[in-house]
Structures are given as structure tokens and as C-alpha cells.
Design an enzyme around this catalytic site. Structure first.
Site, PDB file in Angstrom:
ATOM      1  N   HIS A 162       0.811  -1.228   0.000  1.00 55.23           N
ATOM      2  CA  HIS A 162       0.000   0.000   0.000  1.00 55.23           C
ATOM      3  C   HIS A 162       0.849   1.285   0.000  1.00 55.23           C
ATOM      4  O   HIS A 162       0.567   2.243  -0.726  1.00 55.23           O
ATOM      5  CB  HIS A 162      -0.870   0.048   1.259  1.00 55.23           C
ATOM      6  CG  HIS A 162      -1.551  -1.225   1.601  1.00 55.23           C
ATOM      7  ND1 HIS A 162      -2.789  -1.551   1.106  1.00 55.23           N
ATOM      8  CD2 HIS A 162      -1.176  -2.269   2.383  1.00 55.23           C
ATOM      9  CE1 HIS A 162      -3.165  -2.731   1.584  1.00 55.23           C
ATOM     10  NE2 HIS A 162      -2.196  -3.192   2.362  1.00 55.23           N
TER      11      HIS A 162
HETATM   12  C1  BDR Z   1      -1.949   0.107   5.990  1.00 51.55           C
HETATM   13  O1  BDR Z   1      -1.852  -0.479   7.281  1.00 51.55           O
HETATM   14  C2  BDR Z   1      -0.539  -0.876   7.548  1.00 51.55           C
HETATM   15  O2  BDR Z   1      -0.496  -2.162   8.079  1.00 51.55           O
HETATM   16  C3  BDR Z   1       0.234  -0.755   6.259  1.00 51.55           C
HETATM   17  O3  BDR Z   1       1.556  -0.334   6.534  1.00 51.55           O
HETATM   18  C4  BDR Z   1      -0.530   0.267   5.463  1.00 51.55           C
HETATM   19  O4  BDR Z   1      -0.079   1.579   5.728  1.00 51.55           O
HETATM   20  C5  BDR Z   1      -2.827  -0.766   5.127  1.00 51.55           C
HETATM   21  O5  BDR Z   1      -4.089  -0.907   5.700  1.00 51.55           O
END
Ligand code: BDR
Ligand code: CA
Length: 303
Positions: free
Chosen positions: A236
Site C-alpha cells: 500500500h
Molecule cells: C496500511 O496499514 C498498515 O499495516 C500498512 O503499513 C498500510 O499503511 C494498510 O491498511
């Protein structure tokens, strides 16, 4: 970093495996002015240790890193070692990195900001430095499940769920002149790195980081496999940085947003009739994933 240097950005993050890729990209692209951290995937001190560890191994020892607020603005911090590993970097223990940030985190913030963790620091910055907050020109955020299933509850994405009061505060009081972009789960989940995709990346990076990336990622791959997604991983935060730096073409639509701070904690909804001053954000709706992978690889590969 000078607060007036417009070419550089601050990355406020919670590394975190996908945040680690965001750090690698931002530094290799020559766009990273400073890093501040939040509690989220692991605690705030640990996320700062992890950011320092990654940057030191990618040639970024001179990039300042400072830990941000220790906990959400209205709750205790909950972390997710089951997703990112005990220390936040999968099976790798970065050790008790000894370093002292010369500056407190707000001193590092300028006018261009990317947030890939909970919005805790942004909400605190708004409260403590309203004038500087109002001068922010760009704010790109990874978070939210919008008309899409959550990854933490049925309706909530992790970053927003950890500190919903902060997220709601920020969405209701956006910096008035800023271009604000939200990269929600519905798009970021599609940007993935599997073992085949990692091999050339690790080889291009080389050194200790190149050696350890497969062990960092193995934890994340196993997590995704155990959740029925396959032996791959959603990255992400790297995609968010590629969007923030306009490295790929993408589509957005504008929406004014609120966050549920009650029973449906962390659910983000669109406000159809916002109050005056409740500004819309640009919500990412699509991107060419292959183009994003190509830009990332070109950025990190030795020329
Ligand atoms: C987000 O949550 C975190 O676990 C990841 O780093 C990302 O920023 C995704 O939902
Ligand atoms: Ca993150």
C-alpha cells in the site's frame, strides 16, 4: 532539510513492511527530506528505529528521522505484530539502533507531506501549529476503505482504525490551500510484490538490505497466504508514495469525508452535504499497477 525546500517531502510512516518500501523509493528518488513516525504497525519508537535501519542501509544515513506522538489522540495504541512481525520488519530484528534525533518531529515538517500510518501526528500538528498546518501545500494519505471491505473490521482500514479521532479531525479541517489525496484500500490492495517480483528488487538493492528483504517479506507473504490472498503481499505505502510524487498516471474523484469514531470505528463515509469549510479530498480511484512497478524498479536499479 529546509522548510522552504519545495523539492523535498516528509514521509510520516509506521514501518511496517510496506512502509519500508516507501522509504526505499522516496530516498532513491532523491525526494526525501525527513522522516517522522507514528505508532501503528508497531510502537512509535520501534517505527523510528525501523525507519533509521532501512535508510542507513539504502544510503540515507543523512536523512533525519524522529519519532512522533507515542499514542493516538484519544485512545491507547494498538499495534499489529501479527501482520508485520514482532519488530515491524517481518523476521528481521533491527536491533536497538542507537541514535538520537537532533530535532523534535514537528521541526522536521514542511509543506509537502506523505502519511502512510495513522493520522495521529497530523491531527496533533494541526492543534499545536495551526499557522504552519494552514500552510501545507500537499498532503497524501494512505488509508480508508471507501465503498470497499475493510482489512481490520468489515468497514475499517488499519491506519484509520488505529486513530479514528485523528483521521476525523483531519478530514474535517483540511489545510485550506493544500492538494489532499487519499489512497484507499480499494486501490492500494491491488499493488503487490510476490517472491518473483522481489528477486530483482533485492538484487538491485544489494548489500545487507538486499540480503534481508526476502526474510522481511517472507513474514508478510505468510500473513497474506494465511488470509486467503495468496503468497504475495500488498504494498500500500509504496503505491501511495508513487502517487504523491506523480510518478504514475492515476484517477481521482473528489469527496468530503468523515470517520466513525463510535461503534463502526474507523469506517470512512462520504458526506453529501458538507458544512462550509469541510473540504473534499481527492480520492484515488485507479492506477496502472504495472507502470507503478516499472517506475519503482527504474528508481532503485543501479544505472
Ligand atoms: C496500511 O496499514 C498498515 O499495516 C500498512 O503499513 C498500510 O499503511 C494498510 O491498511
Ligand atoms: Ca503503514
Amino acid at each position: 532539510m529546509s522548510l522552504h525546500d519545495h523539492s523535498l517531502l516528509v514521509l510520516d510512516c509506521d514501518p511496517g513492511i510496506d512502509d519500508a518500501f516507501a522509504l526505499i523509493y522516496m530516498h532513491k528518488a532523491g525526494l526525501l527530506g525527513a522522516v517522522t513516525t507514528t505508532g501503528g504497525n508497531v510502537g512509535t519508537q520501534q517505527t523510528a528505529i525501523n525507519a533509521r535501519w532501512v535508510l542507513d542501509r539504502v544510503g540515507g544515513a543523512s536523512v533525519p528521522v524522529a519519532p512522533g506522538e507515542p499514542k493516538p489522540i484519544a485512545r491507547e495504541l494498538i499495534t499489529t505484530p501479527e501482520t508485520h512481525g514482532e519488530f515491524g520488519l517481518g523476521y528481521v530484528d533491527p536491533g536497538p539502533e542507537v541514535w538520537a534525533s537532533e530535532k523534535e518531529w514537528p521541526q522536521l515538517w514542511g509543506k509537502r507531506l506523505i502519511v502512510t500510518g495513522p493520522l495521529t501526528n497530523v491531527a496533533r500538528f494541526r492543534q499545536r501549529y495551526p499557522q504552519r498546518y494552514a500552510e501545507i501545500e500537499e498532503l497524501t494519505i494512505m488509508g480508508g476503505a471507501i465503498d470497499y471491505p475493510g482489512n481490520t473490521t468489515d468497514h475499517a482500514e488499519w491506519n484509520i482504525w488505529v486513530d479514528p479521532e485523528a483521521a476525523d479531525d483531519v478530514f474535517r479541517h483540511l489545510p485550506p490551500r493544500a492538494q489532499v489525496t487519499l489512497c484507499p484500500l480499494g486501490v492500494t490492495e491491488g499493488f503487490r510484490i510476490d517472491p518473483e517480483r522481489l528477486a530483482p528488487i533485492a538484487a538491485a538493492l544489494g548489500g545487507e538490505l538486499g540480503e534481508k528483504l526476502p526474510e522481511i517479506m517472507r513474514f508478510y507473504w505468510e500473513f497474506h497466504r494465511d488470509h486467503g490472498i495468496g503468497y504475495t503481499a500488498q504494498i500500500h505505502d509504496l503505491l501511495t508514495c508513487l502517487i504523491a510524487t506523480d510518478a504514475v498516471d492515476y484517477d481521482v474523484e473528489k469527496r468530503a469525508l468523515t470517520v466513525d469514531t463510535g461503534e463502526d470505528r474507523g469506517a470512512v463515509t462520504t458526506v453529501t452535504d458538507p458544512q462550509p469549510g469541510h473540504l473534499p479530498v481527492r480520492v484515488l480511484t485507479g492506477v496502472d499497477y504495472e507502470a507503478a512497478h516499472a517506475v519503482f524498479f527504474q528508481t532503485i536499479a543501479p544505472r
